[in-house]
Structure formats: structure tokens, C-alpha cells
Design a protein around this motif. Structure first.
Motif, PDB file in Angstrom:
ATOM      1  N   UNK A 165       0.806  -1.222   0.000  1.00 20.93           N
ATOM      2  CA  UNK A 165       0.000   0.000   0.000  1.00 20.93           C
ATOM      3  C   UNK A 165       0.837   1.269   0.000  1.00 20.93           C
ATOM      4  N   UNK A 166       2.004   1.239   0.662  1.00 24.83           N
ATOM      5  CA  UNK A 166       2.790   2.454   0.818  1.00 24.83           C
ATOM      6  C   UNK A 166       4.148   2.399   0.122  1.00 24.83           C
ATOM      7  N   UNK A 167       4.415   1.315  -0.620  1.00 27.03           N
ATOM      8  CA  UNK A 167       5.686   1.147  -1.327  1.00 27.03           C
ATOM      9  C   UNK A 167       6.882   1.224  -0.384  1.00 27.03           C
ATOM     10  N   UNK A 168       6.696   0.742   0.838  1.00 33.41           N
ATOM     11  CA  UNK A 168       7.777   0.683   1.815  1.00 33.41           C
ATOM     12  C   UNK A 168       8.660  -0.522   1.501  1.00 33.41           C
ATOM     13  N   UNK A 169       9.967  -0.355   1.649  1.00 39.82           N
ATOM     14  CA  UNK A 169      10.906  -1.460   1.459  1.00 39.82           C
ATOM     15  C   UNK A 169      11.249  -2.012   2.830  1.00 39.82           C
ATOM     16  N   UNK A 170      10.542  -3.059   3.256  1.00 42.66           N
ATOM     17  CA  UNK A 170      10.699  -3.529   4.628  1.00 42.66           C
ATOM     18  C   UNK A 170      10.538  -5.027   4.725  1.00 42.66           C
ATOM     19  N   UNK A 171      11.217  -5.605   5.680  1.00 39.39           N
ATOM     20  CA  UNK A 171      10.999  -6.980   6.099  1.00 39.39           C
ATOM     21  C   UNK A 171      10.488  -6.946   7.534  1.00 39.39           C
ATOM     22  N   UNK A 172      10.016  -8.090   8.006  1.00 35.60           N
ATOM     23  CA  UNK A 172       9.507  -8.148   9.375  1.00 35.60           C
ATOM     24  C   UNK A 172      10.581  -7.767  10.386  1.00 35.60           C
ATOM     25  N   UNK A 173      11.854  -8.042  10.074  1.00 33.41           N
ATOM     26  CA  UNK A 173      12.936  -7.721  10.988  1.00 33.41           C
ATOM     27  C   UNK A 173      13.196  -6.238  11.146  1.00 33.41           C
ATOM     28  N   UNK A 174      12.641  -5.411  10.251  1.00 38.59           N
ATOM     29  CA  UNK A 174      12.813  -3.963  10.348  1.00 38.59           C
ATOM     30  C   UNK A 174      11.631  -3.269  11.006  1.00 38.59           C
ATOM     31  N   UNK A 175      10.619  -4.032  11.416  1.00 35.07           N
ATOM     32  CA  UNK A 175       9.398  -3.469  11.991  1.00 35.07           C
ATOM     33  C   UNK A 175       9.433  -3.608  13.509  1.00 35.07           C
ATOM     34  N   UNK A 176       9.137  -2.516  14.191  1.00 37.70           N
ATOM     35  CA  UNK A 176       8.977  -2.530  15.645  1.00 37.70           C
ATOM     36  C   UNK A 176       7.551  -2.076  15.943  1.00 37.70           C
ATOM     37  N   UNK A 177       6.798  -2.900  16.628  1.00 38.82           N
ATOM     38  CA  UNK A 177       5.420  -2.553  17.007  1.00 38.82           C
ATOM     39  C   UNK A 177       5.460  -1.730  18.285  1.00 38.82           C
ATOM     40  N   UNK A 178       4.721  -0.641  18.299  1.00 35.41           N
ATOM     41  CA  UNK A 178       4.761   0.301  19.424  1.00 35.41           C
ATOM     42  C   UNK A 178       3.362   0.573  19.951  1.00 35.41           C
ATOM     43  N   UNK A 179       3.325   1.184  21.118  1.00 39.47           N
ATOM     44  CA  UNK A 179       2.051   1.586  21.710  1.00 39.47           C
ATOM     45  C   UNK A 179       1.720   2.991  21.220  1.00 39.47           C
ATOM     46  N   UNK A 180       1.360   3.077  19.955  1.00 39.12           N
ATOM     47  CA  UNK A 180       0.988   4.353  19.362  1.00 39.12           C
ATOM     48  C   UNK A 180       2.177   5.090  18.773  1.00 39.12           C
ATOM     49  N   UNK A 181       1.852   6.179  18.046  1.00 36.47           N
ATOM     50  CA  UNK A 181       2.865   6.970  17.362  1.00 36.47           C
ATOM     51  C   UNK A 181       3.824   7.655  18.331  1.00 36.47           C
ATOM     52  N   UNK A 182       3.320   8.093  19.475  1.00 40.28           N
ATOM     53  CA  UNK A 182       4.162   8.819  20.421  1.00 40.28           C
ATOM     54  C   UNK A 182       5.314   7.949  20.906  1.00 40.28           C
ATOM     55  N   UNK A 183       5.028   6.685  21.221  1.00 43.42           N
ATOM     56  CA  UNK A 183       6.113   5.819  21.664  1.00 43.42           C
ATOM     57  C   UNK A 183       7.094   5.545  20.543  1.00 43.42           C
ATOM     58  N   UNK A 184       6.584   5.364  19.318  1.00 45.54           N
ATOM     59  CA  UNK A 184       7.469   5.126  18.176  1.00 45.54           C
ATOM     60  C   UNK A 184       8.443   6.283  18.006  1.00 45.54           C
ATOM     61  N   UNK A 185       7.917   7.514  18.074  1.00 41.25           N
ATOM     62  CA  UNK A 185       8.784   8.681  17.935  1.00 41.25           C
ATOM     63  C   UNK A 185       9.768   8.760  19.097  1.00 41.25           C
ATOM     64  N   UNK A 186       9.319   8.479  20.303  1.00 39.70           N
ATOM     65  CA  UNK A 186      10.204   8.524  21.458  1.00 39.70           C
ATOM     66  C   UNK A 186      11.372   7.559  21.333  1.00 39.70           C
ATOM     67  N   UNK A 187      11.108   6.359  20.826  1.00 39.72           N
ATOM     68  CA  UNK A 187      12.180   5.390  20.636  1.00 39.72           C
ATOM     69  C   UNK A 187      13.225   5.907  19.658  1.00 39.72           C
TER      70      UNK A 187
END
Length: 465
Positions: A165-187
Motif C-alpha cells: 500500500x505504501x511502497x515501503x521497502x521492509x521486512x519483518x525484521x525492520x518493523x517494531x510494534x509500538x504503543x501508538x505513534x508517540x512511543x514510536x517517535x520517542x524510541x
């Protein structure tokens, strides 16, 4: 309001010390009286039956009945035949807890607040179905502590979805699941190691600066024009990282132009910098071709952040980041130290929702609703405020209304609220002092269709100046 417990009767915390010099009934009376006076037992709250309380405390039922009778005589308890014993509604607390802060009341006629989707569209039945299926079919190990960076199943599903959908070049190993956008940005901010972060101006300057300061990162504003972020100004800023909203700039709504996208990625390679891409509402695009993710053009220098807060509901608190492989170890370590991982069952439910096609179906339905609502807003402005320029409508669920030159933005907002209409200005989202042209952000995500026309009509003279 007292909580109404179900079942045989609520449990009650108290202690009986048989070795003290105080009588058993006196101990029970004192502890119940203190619990009522302190507010631990609220007025109207049901107490255990004398039989249940006697059994739990190892006391005789007659002693408990005598205790209840004494407290009833003192006005602490009430009881009627065939009904439970309850705390008297007139019982007063010895200390009064501060009242819980209440959110400000929403304007009565229409509220054009931004940043919130239509909460009525939250796919409750689909989400309930996904949670039930996960609870029914998940192995016992799914109820244990999971991988701090996210359940493998969801990370694989997200990587596939973002590629599609977004033409992202990613594998599962590059994905980190977070508790919302704020935590993702904080990391990501904490992974910068103190490097200066550039932020779009206007934009979420103040909230980002607060979060960056907590991570030991300084921020510097960089202006946005009709083509998006000014990359030449970014180069002069000395920043080594930049937070951008390229698909639908917040709040102006402009799309980062093709030549600026190329310049931004060239800057990142030249400076060995990091582009943090906030892909906050890219699913909702109405005009023209979809805008692909920056991350797909340079996976080594871009971190892409995403969330279901706009697509499903903010309450779900699920988001993700897609990062260069070199950053994953430090991000994973920080995530593990922060919370040991986001809720595992919710992650599996989201994965199932996407795999089943129900997520795409919900987005199509929501996109149609927002597109129709956008047309309603544009038509209302054409009737009641003709000649005023409206921009930022290509995606998302907010528009920017350009008021006449010389209009007092704050006065318009204040007068509109007196008429029961919530309007919100853009001037406060600038980091640098103005004067700035008067503009309003008109959110239509959570504004009912039937309220848009009357809301605009009620403030038409204010908008026209």
C-alpha cells in the motif's frame, strides 16, 4: 456514582487481630467506619452479606449482624428487608479528593476539531470478531510475554501491507510494534544520541520539542512552503535528523514536491542524517495518485512511523516504525526496557484484521465517508464564505481556510465559540513569531455531516470578515 458489583457479594479488605486487646466487633466496626469516612467505600456501595463477611473473616454471623446494626444506627449504613446492606448516601468523607478534571465541553452546534477520525466509524464488530478469533485459536504461548519489538505474525503482516500500500521497502525484521505513534517517535528520538532534530514549521512543533527534550534532543524549526519542507533551510540548520509529514503536511496539507523529496534524501545521504517520516493519515487520499513512502526510496536513511489511530481508533494504541537494520538493536533494547512489549493479543487481532481483508474493507468505507464529508464542507464554504481559499484537501480529514487579509484569527475563534461552533487557528502551530496570515484548520473527521452546513452558516459573517 457507586459501582454495582455482581455475584454473591463484593469482597472487602480488612484485618482482624485476635491477639490485640481490642474486641473483634470493635475492630470490624472501626475499620468499616474508617473505610466509609475516608471514601474507600462510597455512598450507595453494597457491602457483603453478613453471612459472606462472617465466613471470610472467621467470625460469627451474629457478631457481623450486630456490627452492621450499630453502624446503621450511627447513620453509616442503610438496609431494607430483602435488600443488601449499603453505605449511606449521606456518609461524608473525612477528606475530599480533588475532582477529576473534566474535558472541556464540545461546542453545541458544530466542532471542527482536527486530528481525530470519526469515532462512530470504529469497526467494533470486526475488532470484536478478531479478538474472539485470537482468543479461540491462539496457542497458550500467545498469553506469555512476547517479543518486545512485536509479535512476529503482526510484523510480517505489516511489512507485507506497507510494501503493498505504501511502497515501503521492509521486512519483518525492520518493523517494531509500538504503543501508538508517540512511543514510536520517542524510541527513535532516544536513538539519535543527542543529535539536533529539525521540525516542520508550522507543525507539531511544541509537542515534538517537549518529547525531544525528554530524550535529550534539541529541536530547530525549518519553514514549510507550498512545496513542503525547505531543504535548503534544513541544510543551513545544522540538524542531523528531521521529522517530516511528506504525504500530507501537518497542518498545511501540502504534499512534499518531487524535487524536494529528492533534495531531502540527498541531504540525508550527504550528512549521514536520518529522515523520520510521519505517515499519519496517508491511507485517506482523494485526489490524484497515491503518494508513496519516502522510506521506499532510501531505506537506509529513513524511519517510517505509522499508526491505526486514524484508520481504526486512537483508543487501540497500536503503532509501528520501520527502521534501517542498523538501528533495530538499539530500538529493540529500548523498547524492552520501556514496557517489555505492546499488548500481544491486540497485535494478533490487528494482524488477523489485515489478513482477513476486513481492514481494507473498513478503509474503503471510511474513505468514502470522509470524501463525502469533505464535499459537504467545500459546498458549505462556497455558499456561506465564497471567495475564501481552501487548501490541504487532497488527503486526510482537515482543510485549511484562508481568512481575509487583516482578519483577527483569535477573535474569529472566540466569537465562533460564543455561537456554539468550535474553530481552531493555525498561527499557534508556528515556532517563529509572525505576523502570519490568518488561517483556520477545519477538521471534518469527527464532525457529523448534519452539523457541517449549520456550523459554517452560523459563523459565515465572521469568516468573511
Amino acid at each position: 456514582m457507586a459501582v454495582e458489583w455482581s455475584g454473591w457479594g463484593p469482597e472487602l479488605l480488612f484485618t482482624i487481630d485476635r491477639e490485640s486487646g481490642e474486641g473483634l466487633r470493635a475492630q470490624l466496626e472501626r475499620q468499616l467506619r474508617d473505610a466509609i469516612c475516608s471514601g474507600r467505600l462510597a455512598g450507595g456501595e453494597r457491602l457483603p452479606s453478613s453471612r459472606e463477611l462472617a465466613r471470610a473473616a472467621g467470625l460469627s454471623r451474629g457478631l457481623v449482624q450486630d456490627c452492621y446494626a450499630q453502624l446503621q444506627a450511627e447513620g453509616y449504613l442503610t438496609s431494607r428487608p430483602g435488600s443488601a446492606t449499603r453505605v449511606a448516601a449521606v456518609a461524608r468523607r473525612a477528606t475530599t479528593a480533588p475532582p477529576s478534571p473534566r474535558p472541556p465541553a464540545r461546542p453545541a452546534l458544530a466542532d471542527f476539531r482536527h486530528g481525530v477520525p470519526d469515532l462512530r466509524l470504529a469497526p467494533r464488530e470486526d475488532w470484536a470478531w478478531a479478538v474472539r478469533e485470537v482468543c479461540r485459536t491462539a496457542p497458550n504461548t500467545a498469553f506469555d510475554y512476547g517479543d518486545p519489538i512485536g509479535e512476529r505474525q503482526l510484523r510480517e503482516v505489516l511489512a507485507a501491507y506497507l510494501r503493498r500500500v505504501r511502497a515501503v521497502a521492509a521486512t519483518a525484521g525492520q518493523v517494531v510494534v509500538c504503543t501508538g505513534m508517540a512511543q514510536a517517535l520517542g524510541l527513535v528520538l532516544r536513538a539519535l544520541g543527542g543529535a539536533t532534530l529539525a521540525v516542520e514549521d508550522p507543525g507539531a512543533v511544541r509537542s515534538t520539542a517537549r518529547q525531544a527534550a525528554a530524550a535529550g534532543v534539541a529541536t530547530v524549526p525549518v519553514p514549510v512552503d507550498e512545496d513542503g519542507l525547505d531543504v535548503e533551510a534544513l541544510d543551513r540548520s545544522g540538524a542531523r535528523a528531521v521529522l517530516v509529514t511528506p504525504a500530507h503536511q501537518w497542518p498545511t496539507g501540502v504534499v512534499l514536491a518531487g524535487h524536494r523529496r529528492r533534495e531531502l534524501l540527498a541531504w540525508a545521504r550527504r550528512r549521514d542524517g536520518l529522515v523520520i517520516e510521519d505517515d499519519y493519515d496517508a491511507e485517506f487520499r482523494y485526489d490524484g495518485d497515491p503518494v508513496g513512502s519516502l522510506q521506499g526510496l532510501d531505506p537506509g536513511h529513513v524511519v517510517s512511523l505509522g499508526t491505526v489511530s486514524k484508520s481504526l481508533a486512537p483508543a487501540l494504541r497500536l503503532g509501528w516504525l520501520v527502521a534501517p537494520e542498523r538501528l533495530i538493536p538499539v530500538l529493540a533494547e529500548d523498547k524492552a526496557a520501556t514496557d517489555r512489549g505492546s499488548p500481544g493479543l491486540d497485535q494478533l487481532a490487528l494482524a488477523l484484521l489485515i489478513e482477513s481483508g476486513r481492514y481494507d474493507r473498513h478503509l474503503r468505507r471510511a474513505r468514502a465517508v470522509y470524501a463525502a464529508r469533505r464535499r459537504t464542507l467545500v459546498d458549505a464554504l462556497a455558499v456561506h464564505a465564497p471567495g475564501l481559499r481552501v487548501t490541504g484537501l487532497a488527503a486526510g480529514f482537515h482543510a485549511v481556510l484562508h481568512l481575509p487579509a487583516g482578519a483577527d484569527e483569535e477573535r474569529v475563534i472566540d466569537q465562533a465559540r460564543r455561537r456554539g461552533v468550535g474553530l481552531y487557528g493555525l498561527a499557534g502551530l508556528h515556532a517563529t513569531p509572525g505576523p502570519w496570515p490568518p488561517r483556520l484548520i477545519l477538521g471534518f473527521g469527527d464532525t457529523p455531516d448534519h452539523a457541517i452546513g449549520p456550523g459554517i452558516a452560523a459563523v459565515a459573517d465572521l469568516l468573511r470578515g
